[in-house]
Design a protein around this motif. Structure first.
Motif, PDB file in Angstrom:
ATOM      1  N   MET A   1      -9.898  -3.081  -5.752  1.00 14.31           N
ATOM      2  CA  MET A   1      -8.479  -2.696  -5.794  1.00 14.31           C
ATOM      3  C   MET A   1      -7.599  -3.843  -5.297  1.00 14.31           C
ATOM      4  SD  MET A   1      -8.988   1.132  -4.213  1.00 14.31           S
ATOM      5  CE  MET A   1      -7.259   1.510  -3.921  1.00 14.31           C
TER       6      MET A   1
ATOM      7  N   SER B   1     -11.141   6.689  -2.044  1.00 12.29           N
ATOM      8  CA  SER B   1     -11.496   5.447  -2.770  1.00 12.29           C
ATOM      9  C   SER B   1     -12.213   4.444  -1.867  1.00 12.29           C
ATOM     10  CB  SER B   1     -10.231   4.800  -3.353  1.00 12.29           C
ATOM     11  OG  SER B   1      -9.388   4.330  -2.302  1.00 12.29           O
TER      12      SER B   1
ATOM     13  N   ARG C   1     -12.686  -0.836  -2.645  1.00 12.58           N
ATOM     14  CA  ARG C   1     -11.485  -1.324  -1.959  1.00 12.58           C
ATOM     15  C   ARG C   1     -11.285  -2.814  -2.240  1.00 12.58           C
ATOM     16  NH1 ARG C   1      -9.589   2.499   2.034  1.00 12.58           N
ATOM     17  NH2 ARG C   1      -9.117   4.251   0.684  1.00 12.58           N
TER      18      ARG C   1
ATOM     19  N   ILE D   1      -1.781  -1.633  -3.902  1.00 11.18           N
ATOM     20  CA  ILE D   1      -3.249  -1.549  -3.826  1.00 11.18           C
ATOM     21  C   ILE D   1      -3.592  -0.061  -3.831  1.00 11.18           C
ATOM     22  CG2 ILE D   1      -5.310  -2.311  -2.577  1.00 11.18           C
ATOM     23  CD1 ILE D   1      -3.606  -4.383  -1.129  1.00 11.18           C
ATOM     24  N   ALA D   2      -3.334   0.573  -4.941  1.00 11.75           N
ATOM     25  CA  ALA D   2      -3.531   2.020  -5.110  1.00 11.75           C
ATOM     26  C   ALA D   2      -3.254   2.350  -6.565  1.00 11.75           C
ATOM     27  CB  ALA D   2      -2.547   2.804  -4.220  1.00 11.75           C
ATOM     28  N   VAL D   3      -3.871   3.410  -7.051  1.00 12.52           N
ATOM     29  CA  VAL D   3      -3.535   3.847  -8.409  1.00 12.52           C
ATOM     30  C   VAL D   3      -2.250   4.680  -8.370  1.00 12.52           C
ATOM     31  CG1 VAL D   3      -5.014   5.935  -8.376  1.00 12.52           C
ATOM     32  CG2 VAL D   3      -4.432   4.866 -10.541  1.00 12.52           C
ATOM     33  N   GLY D   4      -2.071   5.469  -7.303  1.00 13.86           N
ATOM     34  CA  GLY D   4      -0.846   6.265  -7.161  1.00 13.86           C
ATOM     35  C   GLY D   4       0.290   5.350  -6.727  1.00 13.86           C
TER      36      GLY D   4
ATOM     37  N   ARG E   1      -2.455  13.862  -3.437  1.00 16.84           N
ATOM     38  CA  ARG E   1      -1.427  13.376  -2.519  1.00 16.84           C
ATOM     39  C   ARG E   1      -0.994  14.515  -1.617  1.00 16.84           C
ATOM     40  NH1 ARG E   1      -2.545   9.007  -3.141  1.00 16.84           N
ATOM     41  NH2 ARG E   1      -1.356   7.184  -3.762  1.00 16.84           N
TER      42      ARG E   1
ATOM     43  N   HIS F   1      -7.874  10.390   4.117  1.00 13.12           N
ATOM     44  CA  HIS F   1      -7.480   9.652   2.909  1.00 13.12           C
ATOM     45  C   HIS F   1      -8.455   8.499   2.590  1.00 13.12           C
ATOM     46  CE1 HIS F   1      -3.761   8.636   0.253  1.00 13.12           C
ATOM     47  NE2 HIS F   1      -4.885   8.287  -0.344  1.00 13.12           N
TER      48      HIS F   1
ATOM     49  N   LEU G   1     -11.055   2.356  -9.384  1.00  8.21           N
ATOM     50  CA  LEU G   1     -11.425   3.336  -8.360  1.00  8.21           C
ATOM     51  C   LEU G   1     -11.837   4.686  -8.920  1.00  8.21           C
ATOM     52  CD1 LEU G   1      -8.696   4.877  -8.766  1.00  8.21           C
ATOM     53  CD2 LEU G   1      -7.900   3.832  -6.689  1.00  8.21           C
TER      54      LEU G   1
ATOM     55  N   THR H   1       0.861  -1.189   0.000  1.00 14.32           N
ATOM     56  CA  THR H   1       0.000   0.000   0.000  1.00 14.32           C
ATOM     57  C   THR H   1       0.896   1.237   0.000  1.00 14.32           C
ATOM     58  OG1 THR H   1      -0.092   0.387   2.374  1.00 14.32           O
ATOM     59  CG2 THR H   1      -1.636  -1.233   1.484  1.00 14.32           C
ATOM     60  N   GLY H   2       0.251   2.399  -0.065  1.00 17.66           N
ATOM     61  CA  GLY H   2       0.991   3.663  -0.121  1.00 17.66           C
ATOM     62  C   GLY H   2       1.940   3.876   1.047  1.00 17.66           C
TER      63      GLY H   2
HETATM   64  C1  8YV Z   1      -5.339   4.238  -1.595  1.00 13.86           C
HETATM   65  C2  8YV Z   1      -4.964   6.167  -3.187  1.00 13.86           C
HETATM   66  O1  8YV Z   1      -6.329   3.837  -0.729  1.00 13.86           O
HETATM   67  O2  8YV Z   1      -5.166   4.737  -5.035  1.00 13.86           O
HETATM   68  C3  8YV Z   1      -4.550   5.663  -4.518  1.00 13.86           C
HETATM   69  O3  8YV Z   1      -3.591   6.213  -5.083  1.00 13.86           O
HETATM   70  O4  8YV Z   1      -4.562   7.197  -2.776  1.00 13.86           O
HETATM   71  C4  8YV Z   1      -5.924   5.391  -2.358  1.00 13.86           C
HETATM   72  O5  8YV Z   1      -6.929   4.907  -3.187  1.00 13.86           O
HETATM   73  C5  8YV Z   1      -4.110   4.507  -0.777  1.00 13.86           C
HETATM   74  O6  8YV Z   1      -3.066   4.985  -1.553  1.00 13.86           O
HETATM   75  C6  8YV Z   1      -3.661   3.228  -0.056  1.00 13.86           C
HETATM   76  O7  8YV Z   1      -2.739   2.470  -0.771  1.00 13.86           O
END
Ligand code: 8YV
Length: 331
Positions: free
Chosen positions: A299, A290, A296, A75-78, A240, A287, A101, A53-54
């Protein structure tokens, strides 16, 4: 030979773990504590893949310390928690979770625009504190959303989905700025006009940030940018932490330099700049843009499918550094 092993760095839905167990030995962090860099490297020993994750920084040092690691699936698009060039040189594939998402995150972004413009947090606190004892004509009078000018900085999938909501649902004039201009068909479908950054700052009644974080976008909105905005404008950040200079924003809100802000992401989160907690004209969320159960889950499933697909067929679903496939990827 036993199944290869993978790590899930945080707690995920049980069906996602089960799905992965059909292919791998799964080490999952059910305690859900954020792993320190040293704990992360330790837990990654002997693992071929990881769902991250982020909060997990994955860089060249991690890749070097974990020679068996072949894929990291965010588990994130960023994916600013990944050092992509370093992972590419080390032959580690990186994936993210685009598309699944988009609409959910756009819903939330739009909700934050509305909550900020209409002063929902401020007025709810007033009510909860028992201070509501009479009606007044100007009580919590905010800014108009429908028919106003929506400015979007960063016009990827989520930015476009927000533009559609504003233009088609709320009759807003939509202007945007992005590294590259959209094609004419997409602009017309989103009813969005391309402008330079200065025009965006000057003309938006509500400015929403939906751009990826990078060294170039660090403090893209600071004191100088806020100074160019209308004093009646609102600013929303769902992108972000670090894209906005939070200290400068808190100062601007205190001075009434802009009307209000809505923030779902913060510099150094989960810490929040203390001044943002005391200014009234701000809507703050942890945060969660999503965060619907369906999204979730989608994702986490997409991240799992990336690991399964890559490690069983060599073809990931949504790779970030696809350029390493077939040349230089760890076998
Ligand atoms: C995530 C987000 O929940 O997808 C992304 O980039 O910021 C959020 O959807 C978060 O980054 C946890 O990994």
């Amino acid at each position: 030979m036993g199944k290869p092993a993978i790590l899930i760095t945080r707690k995920v839905f049980p069906d996602v773990v089960e799905h992965l167990r059909q292919h791998f030995e799964v080490d999952h962090n059910d305690a859900d504590e954020v792993l320190s860099p040293a704990q992360l490297v330790e837990r990654l020993q002997g693992k071929v893949g990881a769902l991250t994750t982020g909060s997990d920084r994955i860089d060249g040092a991690v890749a070097a310390a974990c020679p068996g690691l072949r894929i990291v699936a965010n588990i994130a698009v960023g994916y600013n928690n990944f050092d992509v060039p370093a992972l590419s040189s080390a032959g580690v594939l990186a994936t993210n979770t685009p598309d699944v998402l988009t609409e959910t995150t756009a819903d939330f972004g739009f909700a934050l625009v509305m909550a900020t413009a209409r002063r929902m947090t401020e007025s709810e606190i007033f009510l909860r504190e028992g201070r509501w004892n009479r009606w007044a004509l100007d009580m919590f009078a905010g800014a108009e959303v429908h028919g106003s000018t929506l400015g979007i900085l960063g016009m990827g999938r989520i930015g476009q989905a927000i533009a559609r909501r504003g233009a088609h649902g709320f009759g807003m004039k939509v202007i945007y700025h992005n590294r590259s201009r959209l094609d004419a068909a997409t602009e017309s479908e989103c009813k969005a006009s391309y402008v330079d950054k200065a025009t965006l700052l000057r003309e938006a009644d509500h400015l929403i940030l939906v751009l990826p974080y990078s060294a170039e976008s660090h403090h893209a909105i600071g004191a100088a940018e806020i100074a160019q905005m209308k004093p009646t404008a609102t600013l929303v950040n769902i992108a972000r932490g670090g894209i906005v200079d939070d200290a400068a924003l808190a100062q601007a809100l205190k001075q009434g330099r802009i009307a209000a802000a809505g923030l779902d992401v913060f510099e150094g989160e989960p810490k929040v700049h203390p001044d943002l907690l005391t200014v009234p004209n701000v809507v703050l969320t942890p945060h969660i843009a999503s965060a619907t159960i369906g999204t979730r889950r989608a994702m986490a499933m997409l991240a799992a499918d990336n690991v399964i697909a890559y490690l069983t067929t060599g073809q990931p679903r949504t790779p970030i550094n696809a350029d390493i496939l077939g040349k230089g990827a760890r076998a």
